[in-house]
Write a protein that holds these residues in place. Structure first.
Motif, mmCIF file in Angstrom:
data_model
loop_
_atom_site.group_PDB
_atom_site.id
_atom_site.type_symbol
_atom_site.label_atom_id
_atom_site.label_comp_id
_atom_site.label_asym_id
_atom_site.label_seq_id
_atom_site.Cartn_x
_atom_site.Cartn_y
_atom_site.Cartn_z
ATOM 1 N N PHE A 111 -1.423 44.747 20.302
ATOM 2 C CA PHE A 111 -1.332 44.965 18.863
ATOM 3 C C PHE A 111 -1.879 46.361 18.564
ATOM 4 O O PHE A 111 -2.974 46.714 19.023
ATOM 5 N N CYS A 112 -1.112 47.147 17.802
ATOM 6 C CA CYS A 112 -1.508 48.514 17.459
ATOM 7 C C CYS A 112 -1.568 48.665 15.944
ATOM 8 O O CYS A 112 -0.697 48.156 15.220
ATOM 9 N N HIS A 113 -2.594 49.368 15.459
ATOM 10 C CA HIS A 113 -2.726 49.656 14.032
ATOM 11 C C HIS A 113 -3.479 50.964 13.892
ATOM 12 O O HIS A 113 -4.566 51.124 14.451
ATOM 13 N N ALA A 114 -2.904 51.892 13.104
ATOM 14 C CA ALA A 114 -3.466 53.240 12.990
ATOM 15 C C ALA A 114 -3.589 53.802 14.401
ATOM 16 O O ALA A 114 -2.615 53.838 15.145
ATOM 17 N N ASP A 115 -4.789 54.227 14.793
ATOM 18 C CA ASP A 115 -4.939 54.781 16.142
ATOM 19 C C ASP A 115 -5.696 53.825 17.060
ATOM 20 O O ASP A 115 -6.203 54.228 18.093
ATOM 21 N N LYS A 116 -5.760 52.549 16.680
ATOM 22 C CA LYS A 116 -6.475 51.557 17.472
ATOM 23 C C LYS A 116 -5.501 50.553 18.085
ATOM 24 O O LYS A 116 -4.450 50.266 17.522
ATOM 25 N N ARG A 117 -5.886 50.002 19.229
ATOM 26 C CA ARG A 117 -5.041 48.995 19.878
ATOM 27 C C ARG A 117 -5.903 47.966 20.595
ATOM 28 O O ARG A 117 -6.933 48.306 21.180
ATOM 29 N N ILE A 118 -5.465 46.717 20.495
ATOM 30 C CA ILE A 118 -6.142 45.635 21.193
ATOM 31 C C ILE A 118 -5.113 44.822 21.982
ATOM 32 O O ILE A 118 -3.909 44.887 21.708
ATOM 33 N N LEU A 119 -5.598 44.062 22.931
ATOM 34 C CA LEU A 119 -4.772 43.101 23.653
ATOM 35 C C LEU A 119 -5.274 41.699 23.335
ATOM 36 O O LEU A 119 -6.491 41.474 23.244
ATOM 37 N N VAL A 120 -4.356 40.775 23.156
ATOM 38 C CA VAL A 120 -4.696 39.354 23.164
ATOM 39 C C VAL A 120 -4.213 38.824 24.507
ATOM 40 O O VAL A 120 -3.006 38.730 24.750
ATOM 41 N N ASP A 121 -5.170 38.567 25.400
ATOM 42 C CA ASP A 121 -4.927 38.139 26.783
ATOM 43 C C ASP A 121 -4.357 39.274 27.635
ATOM 44 O O ASP A 121 -3.789 40.253 27.123
ATOM 45 N N CYS A 122 -4.536 39.123 28.937
ATOM 46 C CA CYS A 122 -3.996 40.076 29.911
ATOM 47 C C CYS A 122 -3.865 39.302 31.219
ATOM 48 O O CYS A 122 -4.728 39.361 32.093
ATOM 49 N N GLY A 123 -2.772 38.519 31.305
ATOM 50 C CA GLY A 123 -2.655 37.525 32.361
ATOM 51 C C GLY A 123 -1.794 37.929 33.537
ATOM 52 O O GLY A 123 -0.985 38.856 33.466
ATOM 53 N N LEU A 124 -1.986 37.196 34.614
ATOM 54 C CA LEU A 124 -1.251 37.417 35.853
ATOM 55 C C LEU A 124 0.079 36.667 35.789
ATOM 56 O O LEU A 124 0.135 35.509 35.363
ATOM 57 N N PHE A 125 1.164 37.329 36.188
ATOM 58 C CA PHE A 125 2.454 36.644 36.312
ATOM 59 C C PHE A 125 2.387 35.690 37.498
ATOM 60 O O PHE A 125 1.963 36.066 38.588
#
Length: 515
Positions: A3-17
């Motif tokens: 998720f990106c907003h203005a100049d900031k970005r976060i991740l919701v989860d970062c999982g292994l395939f």
């Protein structure tokens, strides 16, 4: 999910395939973002398909906080370290294979030390309390009822209100209250694992009866009962039911081996949070004298000579871990039973066995399947179609878009059609890997980038599944051809097909050189 907003970005989860070898190659593909530019991660829960690439993210420069519930952080200490050891061990094992002697060494995706470093970046947050992972983003976690510590993620970004379901548990699941979340969102992202099926409603008592029946039948055959389990949650649910069945003398007090160091560690975390869990009656059921937690490799190897026992081993989809050793030593035995109690993704060894394969390949060796293959579907930690629809209906109104993810194509499509028919959102979207969307308040999402078809093709059964099935049965099928000359012709015909592809590649290379 980024998720990106203005100049900031976060991740919701970062999982292994997880799945076929082709799908797992995506774990080595470049991230669609610069890890150094990610400001924070919000983690829904500790299953590897949601957290398993965090060590790689950190190794590539992510230095922010990983926000999660306290139980998730406690589990993550062991889950990530174990994943790192598996990556290192799997790479070493594959590099030792004789058929890879002339190929470059495989490098692990990340190491155990990378995993420990990632765990140290966790930051605990309580359910239902607002926090700010980074400027411009407000977030709140809600009980998802899936596993210990699992949560849905509510996001408030500017004037846009978003909910990510994470993985949702079914109603009346052992240990937890039903999933909770507020209502009224602009956009909802919902999992779809069982979007195409409704399970029979089974109470805890009925589930135990089903397990009792399977155990008695398996032990009557004289061999082992092998249960592939996820070290986290499925193991503890089974131990809960096994303890009750043994204590009430509904089944014989046979040895129950929990052959997974990770399951032992996860069970310790469960015991730590026992006072927050339902169905335990204030007791530590994990200390039953029939339970034997196996840690040492030598002790695990000794189980190869055991018969008439119940053996729980990870991984739940049979893609890694000690379960593959137990399958190798029990699949060919007519007196053995393999009992599946969890979801088996397409392309995994567990799915191949469950779908009725007569032969399978484990570490390059062909194994005949003679064991009884059984399944109990009532242990799922995932909401079924009815549960998902009820959860979505309780989130109404959804003013913009409903995204459906985390499911096989048929599951997502079935849920998409049902949600569209019932008008749960103005637009119901089944996003493809690599797509990006603009999310505005009160408006349907607008796609800003199309997906990568090559990424989509990696999902599901792949050529390596087909090759393993073909190779495992090839010798037997050739032997069934009437005479030696005809068999020779069949082999020659197969060689011609392979040679034709080789000649086509050579012709393409010739043309690219400008000839």
């Amino acid at each position: 999910m980024e998720f990106c907003h203005a100049d900031k970005r976060i991740l919701v989860d970062c999982g292994l395939f997880q799945g076929s070898r082709t799908l797992e190659t995506l774990n080595r593909s470049p991230f669609a973002f610069d890890a150094r530019q990610v400001d924070a991660v919000i983690l829904t829960h500790a299953h590897i398909d949601h957290c398993g690439l965090l060590p790689r993210l950190v190794a590539e420069g992510f230095a922010g906080d990983i926000w999660c519930t306290e139980p998730t952080a406690a589990l993550l200490e062991y889950m990530l370290a174990d994943a790192g050891r598996i990556q290192e061990g799997d790479a070493a094992r594959r590099n030792r294979r004789k058929d890879r002697a002339d190929l470059p060494d495989i490098v692990p995706i990340y190491t155990e030390q990378d995993a420990i470093t990632a765990w140290k970046q966790t930051r605990e947050v309580a359910l239902e309390e607002w926090f700010e992972p980074v400027a411009g983003f407000k977030a709140r976690l809600w009980n998802a009822g899936h596993i210990l510590g699992s949560a849905s993620v509510e996001l408030s970004v500017g004037d846009t209100h978003i909910l990510c379901s994470g993985d949702l548990g079914p109603k009346n699941k052992a240990f937890y209250a039903d999933p909770e979340s507020p209502a009224a969102f602009d956009h909802v992202i919902c999992e779809s694992t069982y979007g195409d099926r409704r399970r029979d409603v089974v109470t805890l008592a009925e589930r135990r009866t089903l397990l009792e029946i399977e155990i008695k039948a398996a032990l009557a055959r004289g061999g082992n009962l092998i249960i592939p389990v996820f070290a986290l949650e499925r193991t503890q649910e089974l131990l809960l039911d096994l303890a009750m069945l043994i204590e009430t003398k509904r089944i014989a007090s046979v040895p129950v081996f929990i052959d997974s160091p990770l399951a032992t560690q996860a069970t310790g975390v469960f015991a730590r949070y026992a006072d927050t869990l339902e169905d335990l009656g204030g007791e530590n059921i994990f200390r039953n004298t029939a339970f034997h937690f196996v840690d040492a490799t030598a002790e695990s190897i000794r189980l190869n000579s055991v018969s008439g026992a119940i053996i729980l081993a990870a991984s739940g989809m049979c893609e890694a871990g000690r379960i593959r050793h137990h399958l190798k030593h029990n699949l060919y035995r007519r007196d053995a039973t393999i009992l599946f109690v969890g979801f088996q993704a397409e392309g995994t060894l567990g799915r191949v066995i469950l779908d009725g394969a007569k032969r399978v390949r484990i570490w390059g060796e062909d194994i005949v399947v003679r064991a009884q293959i059984r399944r109990i579907d009532s242990y799922s930690a995932h909401a079924d179609q009815g549960d998902l629809m009820a959860w979505l209906e309780a989130r109404q109104p959804i003013a913009g878009s409903l995204f459906l993810d985390h499911g096989e194509a048929a599951s997502i499509e079935a849920l998409r059609q049902l949600a569209s028919t019932q008008r749960l959102a103005p637009v119901v979207i089944a996003p493809e890997l690599g797509e990006t969307y603009s999310l505005a308040a009160g408006q349907p999402a607008r796609r800003t980038k199309t997906g990568d078809p090559h990424l989509q093709e990696a999902i599901g059964r792949d050529w390596q599944n087909s090759y393993a099935d073909f190779a495992a049965n090839l010798k037997r099928e050739l032997a069934e051809i009437a005479d030696a000359r005809s068999r020779e012709r069949a082999v020659a015909d197969m060689r011609k097909v392979l040679d034709s592809y080789k000649e086509a590649r050579a012709e393409q290379a010739f043309r690219r050189r400008g000839h």
